[in-house]
Design a protein around this motif. Structure first.
Motif: not given
Lengths: 433, 433
Positions: A49, A53, A56-57, A60, A70, A265-266, A295-296, B52-53, B56-57, B60, B66, B295, B299
């Motif tokens: 998790v 995150k 992803f952060d 993004f 995307l 899940g990805l 995205m994955s 998307t962010k 996702f946030d 998660f 998540a 995932m 989302i």
């Protein structure tokens, strides 16, 4: 005008009917109180998790990289990910890309390694073509082969994996029957095979390349090496692949996934093959989906780049090692006194393969399975699903389907669930001894 | 021992060779200075980064949700997403689920709608089976059909889409030839067809269901309705689907995607079909990948649930409306004085279909295409790729392949790029008038 006509499905649709995985999942849904030692999920609590995150952060934090993830990707998959995969693989093999004879162009990213297995089957196998497999082997791939109308021929297996003398003899027998020209593939789960937990010995990894090349008389016979469990090794280092013994990369097609070692899940897996096989897979995948989730791929690339992935794999090994030991301890506790019951100690992967006395059948229709699920509230995968049998070839040529095994997984339950499940299962088994 | 043997691919692999999409992508890569009015990407700047962010946030922020998104999903796709899709579809149709005769069980989530199209082809079409299509139509689906060894027969099309009298006549002719039993599908892009931008009129949406049912004499002939562009409508409301005129849902199979209306990098599409067709698709998809990226589905579900998606679609419509108008204005400016050059004003979607005088060919090998790409530095999709032609049926029965069209997209370029691209293209065309 009528609106009650029958649907005329394609011929191949009829081949993929009634797959055992559907029945298993249905049993799980219909019997919610049942403790599953069958489900092929991964451990829920160790899913990455915070790493996801963080990856992803990071992705993004820059609108440019966010947008790139995307947008549509390419059919073969993100180039930056494929570069990382090449490095990843060379690290696992402890050989350079040159020594392995591969570049990023040999890599295709897929929706789990499952899609790679399926695509490879599609581009190589016509109905009636032959794939040789271990006995037992990964039953979902048997479903893929069945869905393609392929003939599946089992090869004898011992504690070091598929026997090379049996493989050679099977190919010789097929040649004698004029069937060698239909043999396209030898499928092998080299590490901690699903379901048996057995790994192919290093010596046989070398030999199998030679055997495939020896019998590639009329056309190339490929080895499809499924390394889904490769990184889940608990007692020693990652083993060199069969692919690492094929210097030109023309014989062995390798596939791996991040479903077991990171997050299913990805849905990110990949395969490595020769240029011509890559082209064929890419053309089919172009028609099928133009490329897997972009995205994955970007999230996973960030996790690999920042070494978050490798820390996670270390952690996962400790989690699963404990769960494996728990299952083996529980087996010792509840089954060791049961006559003619034995099991394999796997060095990795997610499965313990348990053998009951010959007289006790374990299949869906067996009274053991029905008692286990309805009375003892525990579920396993019947071992017979993991055996193929080709009726055309006949009974003297290949190992018979064995009906007295169970595939038990320590993947999804916690240690408490594993102990309880093993206790319930022993109860069910005892009443048939 | 030899290591130089040829690979013997499956028969179907030979059918998916040399797909035009590969050539187009290669041209793009090899000519980086070329301004592409060909690429099927979506507008880069309007991709939903912050939505998307936020989705996702939200996903998660709770370790439980998540983890659920990182675990395996199911083959049919996330149940919570499928519930939202049902609501989404009933909103678009302005009919209740009961009126539409559908439940969540009729929905399958796929890797873009492309995977749905491909799976449906796999389960319905044997080599030699027939699919009827508009002339012109979506060329990537023609590639899918070709890869399955299907016969593709074109039906005449006018400014209201596929002509129902021509469809009826084609089916009659096929019956007379004893081929009606091979007809499995009628494929239609109802809204803003790729490439023509034409929508099927409401009247014909009703009629086509009746025609399909009328000719379902030996077995069911399905309509495959591809609604990829449905929500990208710029001049009016979303149109009711063909599916909405099929009360039982036995005839029409509908497919949509979030690639155009949200983000292709998530690769989420879906289809709605009768229970038996769903079972067939699910079995095949189970073998192919066990389910698309979990995932992404979670989302998207958050974006739908929190209405972020719907705000984004409104915004996208304004973005693309402006770009469409820009391309039409540029066409007016640069092409209106060119004799016998005309184009369609699309009410939605991403494409402007331009027709040149009969004498000017636009194909890959044409001097126009070569001049455009190498001298004028602009690329389009040759219209002829969008026409199928069945050589067995013969020339009197179906519209000929037209070689004087270009598919131009306003999806990927900004307004400046669109103007410049149209200017360059007009330059290229002028030298052939």
């Amino acid at each position: 005008m009528t609106d009650s006509k029958e649907i005329q499905f394609s011929k191949k649709r009829t081949w993929s009917h009634d797959l055992p995985i559907s029945y298993l999942m249905q049993q799980g849904v219909e019997n919610p109180g049942v403790l599953s030692l069958a489900a092929g999920l991964v451990d829920q609590n160790s899913l990455p998790v915070s790493i996801t995150k963080s990856a992803f952060d990071s992705l993004f934090s820059d609108p440019g990289s966010a947008r790139e993830s995307l947008q549509y990707g390419t059919t073969a998959g993100s180039l930056s990910l494929r570069k990382l995969l090449l490095t990843h693989l060379t690290n696992l093999e402890q050989k350079s890309a040159e020594e392995l004879g591969m570049t990023v162009d040999n890599f295709i990213v897929t929706t789990g390694s499952q899609q790679y297995l399926s695509l490879l089957g599609e581009v190589l196998l016509d109905p009636g073509d032959i794939c040789l497999v271990a006995a037992p082997t990964y039953f979902v791939f048997l479903g893929v082969l069945q869905g393609l109308g392929a003939r599946i021929i089992s090869v004898e297996t011992d504690e070091s994996g598929m026997r090379m003398d049996s493989l050679d003899a099977t190919l010789e027998s097929l040649e004698a029957q004029g069937q060698l020209n239909r043999v396209k593939l030898i499928y092998l789960v080299s590490d901690y095979e699903n379901p048996s937990g057995i790994s192919l010995s290093i010596e046989r990894r070398k030999q199998v390349v030679e055997v495939a090349q020896k019998w590639s008389k009329q056309h190339r016979i490929h080895i499809l090496e499924d390394l889904a469990y490769r990184e889940l090794c608990y007692d020693g280092p990652v083993l060199p692949s069969i692919r690492s013994f094929d210097q030109t990369g023309e014989t062995v097609i390798l596939t791996q996934t991040f479903s077991k070692s990171f997050a299913p899940g990805l849905r990110v897996g990949f395969g490595v093959a020769s240029k011509r096989v890559c082209e064929a897979i890419s053309d089919k995948k172009g028609n099928d989906d133009f490329g897997s989730t972009n995205m994955s791929q970007h999230i996973l690339a960030n996790a690999l780049r920042e070494n978050l992935y490798y820390d996670h794999v270390e952690y996962l090994r400790s989690v699963y090692r404990e769960k494996r030991d728990c299952m083996l301890d529980a087996a010792e506790m509840y089954f060791s006194k049961l006559k003619d019951v034995h099991w394999i100690h796997p060095g990795g992967g997610l499965y313990v393969w348990m053998t009951l006395p010959d007289s006790i059948e374990t299949g869906f229709q067996s009274s053991l399975f029905q008692k286990a699920i309805h009375e003892d509230k525990v579920m396993y995968v019947p071992g017979e699903l993991c055996y193929a049998y080709d009726h055309w070839l006949g009974c003297n040529e290949q190992p018979a389907i064995q009906k007295n095994h169970m595939r038990l997984t320590f993947g999804v339950q916690n240690t408490q669930g594993i102990q309880e499940g093993m206790k319930r299962l022993a109860n069910a088994v005892k009443s048939y001894l």
